[in-house]
Design an enzyme around this catalytic site. Structure first.
Site, PDB file in Angstrom:
ATOM      1  CB  CYS A 114      -0.948   0.018   1.204  1.00 24.65           C
ATOM      2  SG  CYS A 114      -2.172  -1.305   1.161  1.00 24.65           S
ATOM      3  CG  HIS A 259      -3.346   3.394   1.089  1.00 25.23           C
ATOM      4  ND1 HIS A 259      -3.692   2.860  -0.136  1.00 25.23           N
ATOM      5  CD2 HIS A 259      -3.538   2.413   2.006  1.00 25.23           C
ATOM      6  CE1 HIS A 259      -4.069   1.606   0.041  1.00 25.23           C
ATOM      7  NE2 HIS A 259      -3.981   1.312   1.328  1.00 25.23           N
ATOM      8  CG  ASN A 289      -6.715  -0.987  -0.034  1.00 25.80           C
ATOM      9  OD1 ASN A 289      -5.910  -0.562  -0.853  1.00 25.80           O
ATOM     10  ND2 ASN A 289      -6.362  -1.378   1.179  1.00 25.80           N
TER      11      ASN A 289
END
Length: 332
Positions: A114, A259, A289
């Site tokens: 990530c 993020h 995500n």
């Protein structure tokens, strides 16, 4: 010493929209349950035969190159961030290199999950500052829908993730007032197994067995509470670190692009830092995500919406598997 500046942004998401209601066909969940815990309303899943990690990256890259006003032949280097490469090896960077008319330039893959895009952006920034390269393409691209199990067993992770790609063209500049100011990278491997994909890996002689599959060892595993606890601590830390390093305060920040892990995390960070709604950009509602792709997708959409303007102070921040966390401060 030259500085580095983002001159073009682009993104691509697959056409296949999967809503929370769609997921109820495969697992015991509900739209209300997913929205309440994650903020996600829908995500995109790739189309087999059309989308690959490299091809999606190439689509995002083509848009970024066009907006930067340069061609692929002018790029000196590629940095490709992904946890879901097309092949175990080689990396997706070289696959992207062959899809567009690049020269025989280097291609580096980054595996920081990530935090991957910020890590990749930091690499580009340093290469340009050193004078080694003048124009670098940074890409984050992920196909994750095929490493999740759409079932009650895989529900905790399957509702979170989606597919997509984002890209940025980073070029050398002598303008000190419009550039990447600094990047800040961290990790703590003590918590690696709190968010990981165990098999197939190189630890055992047999990388994948029927027993592993039966036990779900081939699926992503996450200790959600542990990830949440660390994320809401590390996000504010690394954002403040970037601001402090450049002599700024939270009040100076025009936009935070975090993020897109979980809307609850982003909202907690916003509250902790005392940021207004207009100072934080979230689009997890639409895409879920997308790991290394989430920041470039969100940054591109923010720019397209006029939320990123010349002179703005923009902070990118991420936290993810590893654990890794990172930030980048940019004077647009």
């Amino acid at each position: 010493m030259p500085y580095a500046k983002i001159t073009g942004l682009g993104f691509y998401v697959p056409e296949n929209v999967v809503t929370n209601h769609d997921l109820t066909r495969y697992m015991n969940t509900s739209d209300e349950w997913i929205r309440e815990r994650t903020g996600i309303e829908q995500r995109r899943f790739f189309t087999e035969g059309k989308d690959t990690t490299a091809k999606m990256g190439a689509r995002a890259a083509a848009q970024a190159l066009e907006r930067a006003g340069i061609t692929a032949e002018e790029i000196d280097f590629i940095v490709f961030a992904t946890l879901s490469p097309d092949y175990f090896f080689p990396g997706s960077g070289v696959l992207l290199q062959r899809l567009l008319p690049f020269r025989e330039i280097g291609a580096l893959d980054v595996r920081a999950q990530c935090s991957g895009f910020i890590y990749a952006l930091s690499v580009a920034d340093q290469y340009i500052r050193s004078g080694m390269y003048k124009k670098i393409l940074v890409v984050g691209s992920e196909i994750q829908s095929n490493i999740m199990e759409l079932s009650d067993r895989g529900r905790a992770v399957a509702v979170l993730f989606g597919d997509g790609a984002g890209a940025a063209v980073v070029e050398a500049t002598d303008e000190p007032d419009h550039r990447i100011l600094s990047t800040h990278l961290h990790s703590d491997g003590n918590f690696a197994e709190d968010l990981f994909l165990e098999h197939p890996g190189a630890v055992l002689k047999q990388r994948l067995t029927p027993q592993m599959i039966e036990e779900g060892k081939h699926l992503p595993f996450m200790r959600g509470n542990a990830v949440f606890k660390h994320a809401i601590t590390r996000f504010p830390e690394v954002i403040r670190e970037a601001l402090d390093a450049n002599g700024y305060t939270i009040e100076d920040l025009d936009l935070l692009v975090p993020h897109q892990a979980n809307l609850r995390i982003a909202q907690h960070v916003q509250k902790t830092l005392g940021l207004r709604d207009d100072q934080v950009f979230n689009n997890i509602q639409k895409y879920g995500n997308t790991t290394a792709a989430s920041i470039p997708i969100a940054l591109t959409e923010a720019w397209e919406a006029g939320k990123v303007k010349p002179g703005d102070l923009v902070c990118l921040a991420a936290f993810g598997s590893g654990f890794t966390w990172a930030s980048a401060l940019i004077r647009w």
